[in-house]
Design an enzyme around this catalytic site. Structure first.
Site, short mmCIF file in Angstrom:
data_model
loop_
_atom_site.label_atom_id
_atom_site.label_comp_id
_atom_site.label_asym_id
_atom_site.label_seq_id
_atom_site.Cartn_x
_atom_site.Cartn_y
_atom_site.Cartn_z
CG HIS A 161 -1.75 1.21 1.39
ND1 HIS A 161 -1.51 2.15 2.36
CD2 HIS A 161 -2.82 1.66 0.68
CE1 HIS A 161 -2.41 3.12 2.26
NE2 HIS A 161 -3.21 2.85 1.26
CD GLU A 178 -2.56 2.76 -3.58
OE1 GLU A 178 -3.09 3.88 -3.47
OE2 GLU A 178 -2.90 1.76 -2.90
CG HIS A 179 -0.22 6.09 -0.41
ND1 HIS A 179 -0.75 7.18 0.23
CD2 HIS A 179 -1.18 5.13 -0.36
CE1 HIS A 179 -1.97 6.90 0.66
NE2 HIS A 179 -2.26 5.66 0.32
CD GLU A 208 -5.18 5.35 3.70
OE1 GLU A 208 -5.90 4.60 3.01
OE2 GLU A 208 -4.05 5.74 3.33
#
Length: 430
Positions: free
Chosen positions: A47, A50-51, A127
């Site tokens: 993840h 991806e960021h 997040e």
């Protein structure tokens, strides 16, 4: 139009579908690597990667990437799932070469600048904090953790604050080099696109991408099940009750999808009508089935007030009993119609269509046409669905609950109320 498929020399699959009347193109690169491909010390790195994809390459800054796609009115994004990661864009037809160039640059030349990494780690910590403050996010995270305890498949995609803060640029590069290879990647475009021209563009930009990557199969998932409860001072309780589901490739996958629609796929479904409309025991309830490459999970989610919790689960269990005993032909026909309409409606969106084609290529190695899907659905019978229900709901249940749950029945009492209680389920759950 039919889906056209080509394969580059490095094993990368390129597919397109021309959609009449559309002037834009949705395109992207999908990689057969996601959160479950992480090692134990890499929880959350997929993840984070991806960021970081949009935070700069050797030739473009983070602002350059954003400005160049928005200068032509396009958009670019990425997503991480349990088993895949995708990088995608949507542009007008004339700007496809720019979108391909941007995606190729991101995949081949991202710098993962340490200062950008530090900032993005902070964003992901926010997040994670926001997810912790959202009860319906928490309950699903705890649900999967309980269903697949101590396994990568059950872990949150976001990672933990400790793991996210620990990652370095070198680790991101190493993970990408280990997981991203042409043989595990598909490039798909849908909309106003010509196949041969698109293949040439992809080959020009990604044709030299490494072919091989670590093809180690992730740890085989083992469904465990069990009980998780977290009391919180909230206005409502979030409850998920689930069972072992079916993998994408097995015979009962589509039957499980249809069964979830019959139970809780809309306002006419059994659970919505009985639990919400007739008894008013919750304000939201639905059923779902998630398929993975080697397993699946079937569940029911409900959101309710503290005073209705004690009555809620017995009524849900009653509906599971009824489904394992009898399903009406009208219910099956309605679920099939919902499924078919969903397929047709999603095919009208270039982004949805590109995503569907990519998933099919990664899972099955080929695009699966609508007619073939409908043949599988039309072959379903009420007898097969009732048989599936009795088998699904006889597996050890997973129960997760967050909120004011003091009146929630004990796990053993929930087990006793389920269809499999008289077939050894209680012993299996002990």
């Amino acid at each position: 139009m039919a889906v056209e498929v080509s394969r580059l020399a490095n094993g990368m699959t390129v597919a397109t579908e021309t959609l009449p009347g559309v002037e834009s193109v949705a395109l992207g690169v999908w990689v057969k690597s996601g959160a479950r491909n992480e090692r134990d010390d890499e929880h959350g790195i997929a993840h984070l990667l991806e960021h970081m994809a949009f935070k700069g390459t050797s030739s473009r800054s983070a602002f350059d990437i954003a400005a160049q796609i928005e200068n032509v009115g396009g958009e670019i994004n990425a997503a991480t799932s349990v088993e895949t990661t995708s990088f995608y864009a949507r542009v007008l037809a004339d700007d496809v070469p720019l979108a391909v160039d941007l995606l190729a640059d991101i995949l081949q030349d991202s710098t993962f600048d340490p200062e950008e990494l530090q900032r993005e780690q902070h964003v992901i910590l926010q997040e994670i904090g926001a997810a912790h403050d959202t009860p319906d996010d928490v309950v699903f995270d705890r649900f999967t953790e309980t269903a697949f305890r101590h396994q990568a498949l059950g872990r949150s995609i976001l990672g933990t604050p400790e793991t996210v803060k620990s990652f370095t640029s070198q680790q991101l590069h190493a993970f990408m080099e280990r997981q991203y290879g042409g043989e595990r990647m598909v490039v798909v475009a849908a909309g106003d696109v010509k196949h041969d021209a698109f293949v040439r563009e992809v080959e020009k930009k990604l044709g030299t991408f490494r072919a091989k990557s670590d093809s180690t199969i992730p740890q085989y998932a083992h469904y465990v099940g069990g009980d998780f409860r977290e009391g919180r001072d909230l206005m409502d309780a979030q409850i998920v009750l689930g069972f072992e589901g079916r993998a994408y490739h097995v015979r009962d996958f589509y039957a499980s999808q249809v069964l979830s629609m019959i139970l809780g796929g809309g306002m006419s479904s059994r659970l919505f009508q009985e639990v919400r409309e007739k008894r008013g025991l919750c304000y939201s309830i639905y059923a779902f089935h998630w398929g993975f490459s080697d397993t699946g999970i079937f569940g029911v989610h409900a959101a309710t007030g503290e005073g209705d919790i004690r009555k809620l689960l017995p009524v849900i269990a009653q509906e599971l009993h009824r489904t394992s005993e009898s399903i009406g032909q009208e219910e099956l026909d309605r679920a099939r119609a919902q499924y078919r309409a969903g397929l047709i409606m999603s095919a009208e969106s270039p982004a949805s269509r590109a995503s569907q084609i990519a998933r099919q290529l990664l899972l099955f190695g080929r695009p699966v046409g609508r007619d073939e899907l409908m043949e599988r659905l039309n072959a379903l019978t009420v007898e097969r669905l009732t048989d599936l229900s009795s088998r699904l709901f006889s597996t050890r249940p997973t129960l997760a609950a967050v909120g004011p749950i003091g009146s929630l029945p004990a796990y053993d009492n929930v087990v006793d109320a389920l269809p499999g209680a008289h077939n050894g389920l209680r012993r299996a759950a002990s």
